[in-house]
Scaffold this active site. Structure first.
Site, mmCIF file in Angstrom:
data_model
loop_
_atom_site.group_PDB
_atom_site.id
_atom_site.type_symbol
_atom_site.label_atom_id
_atom_site.label_comp_id
_atom_site.label_asym_id
_atom_site.label_seq_id
_atom_site.Cartn_x
_atom_site.Cartn_y
_atom_site.Cartn_z
ATOM 1 N N ASP A 1 0.806 -1.222 0.000
ATOM 2 C CA ASP A 1 0.000 0.000 0.000
ATOM 3 C C ASP A 1 0.843 1.277 0.000
ATOM 4 O O ASP A 1 1.920 1.329 0.598
ATOM 5 C CB ASP A 1 -0.899 -0.014 1.238
ATOM 6 N N HIS A 2 0.310 2.310 -0.663
ATOM 7 C CA HIS A 2 0.922 3.646 -0.698
ATOM 8 C C HIS A 2 2.408 3.583 -1.055
ATOM 9 O O HIS A 2 3.262 4.129 -0.355
ATOM 10 C CB HIS A 2 0.722 4.361 0.640
ATOM 11 N N HIS B 1 -9.980 5.189 1.250
ATOM 12 C CA HIS B 1 -8.898 5.235 2.234
ATOM 13 C C HIS B 1 -9.386 6.012 3.467
ATOM 14 O O HIS B 1 -10.305 6.805 3.385
ATOM 15 C CB HIS B 1 -7.674 5.931 1.646
ATOM 16 N N SER C 1 -11.160 4.252 8.961
ATOM 17 C CA SER C 1 -11.241 4.158 10.424
ATOM 18 C C SER C 1 -12.060 5.298 11.013
ATOM 19 O O SER C 1 -12.688 5.140 12.063
ATOM 20 C CB SER C 1 -9.839 4.176 11.050
ATOM 21 N N ASN D 1 -10.324 0.563 3.177
ATOM 22 C CA ASN D 1 -9.040 0.465 3.879
ATOM 23 C C ASN D 1 -9.170 0.887 5.339
ATOM 24 O O ASN D 1 -9.701 1.965 5.636
ATOM 25 C CB ASN D 1 -8.004 1.375 3.204
ATOM 26 N N THR E 1 -5.937 2.769 11.273
ATOM 27 C CA THR E 1 -5.865 3.410 12.583
ATOM 28 C C THR E 1 -6.757 2.726 13.610
ATOM 29 O O THR E 1 -6.412 2.655 14.793
ATOM 30 C CB THR E 1 -6.228 4.899 12.463
#
Length: 282
Positions: free
Chosen positions: A84-85, A211, A214, A233, A236
């Site tokens: 990811d990222h 994204h 959370s 996604n 956190t």
């Protein structure tokens, strides 16, 4: 169970009108908790390792990738590995050899034209390796300790017409879009733009990715799925569960030095959080 691919899980979720969750892996305990939570929920999930997590592990992708893959193979739940990222080309090119079936290539900090150029090159490379490639258009704030973007700031929303051109110009397999969420939120107070999600769903032929989930309340997530989001996604929320249990245990047992004593409840708390999100996504 044999590792499945991210593309398989996302395609199945899109076809069935539900979501599939991707959870961030930082430690072995994260990977074990994601597998346990997926087993509890009898649902598939994606284990994703970010470039930040690789940096935390001294820049070495191999050990954490091998650990996550081993946990996934031993699980009874269908699990996939996602990188990811990714900003670094070197890390991108390490994905295939380390068992990842997918990568989120992040050129979102570049200008639009440079983003298209860099992402198209990453997609060409990835597809030659059989790797599914996600990218981001618009900026989902809060990454790397930055503040969330103000709702009307430039880049805080993904434009549907630009998204259609971007997908056509890059060939990506999925698109992360900016619709009101932010990374690293510790309170679930984000309000999403569901009308925009629907317009983006209609504008692009690939699954949409949220994204920063959370910080999104349950009702907002359900509405986002109905509007067209597919890959969700979560990072956190796991860390909050983990840290909360460690802090509570050590506050109550200050003399304990064996980390297993507090890592067990921390891992169980993360597994419970995983199961809750998976239940929410259907």
């Amino acid at each position: 169970m044999t590792l499945v691919t991210t593309g398989e899980l996302v395609s199945a979720a899109a076809a069935e009108g539900r979501g599939v969750a991707a959870f961030n892996v930082i430690t072995l305990e994260h990977a074990e908790a994601i597998a346990a939570g997926a087993e509890q929920a009898a649902a598939p999930a994606i284990l994703q390792v970010s470039e930040n997590a690789v940096r935390f592990h001294g820049g070495r992708l191999g050990p954490i990738a091998a650990a996550a893959a081993a946990v996934a193979r031993a699980s009874s739940a269908p699990l996939a590995l996602h990188l990811d990222h990714v900003v670094s080309p070197a890390l991108l090119h390490a994905a295939h050899d380390e068992g990842f079936s997918s990568v989120m290539f992040d050129a979102s900090k570049l200008s639009y034209d440079e983003n298209v150029k860099a992402t198209a090159e990453a997609v060409r490379w990835g597809h030659r390796q059989g790797i599914w490639v996600e990218a981001e258009l618009g900026e989902v704030g809060g990454k790397d300790g930055g503040a969330p973007l103000e709702a009307h700031a430039p880049g805080a929303r993904t434009d549907p017409a630009e998204a259609a051109a971007y997908v056509a110009g890059t060939g990506v397999d999925a698109l992360a879009v900016a619709v009101g969420s932010a990374h690293a939120m510790t309170e679930r107070t984000a309000a999403l733009d569901h009308e925009l999600i629907g317009r983006l769903r209609d504008a692009v032929p690939v699954p949409l990715v949220l994204h920063g989930s959370s910080g999104v309340p349950d009702g907002e997530l359900r509405a986002a799925l109905s509007a067209g989001m597919v890959k969700i996604n979560v990072g956190t929320a796991l860390n909050a569960a983990f840290t909360g249990e460690v802090r509570a245990f050590l506050d109550a047992n200050p003399g304990v030095v064996d980390p297993r004593k507090y890592l067990v409840p921390a891992r169980e708390a993360m597994a419970g959080t995983v199961a809750e999100f998976l239940g929410l996504l259907g």
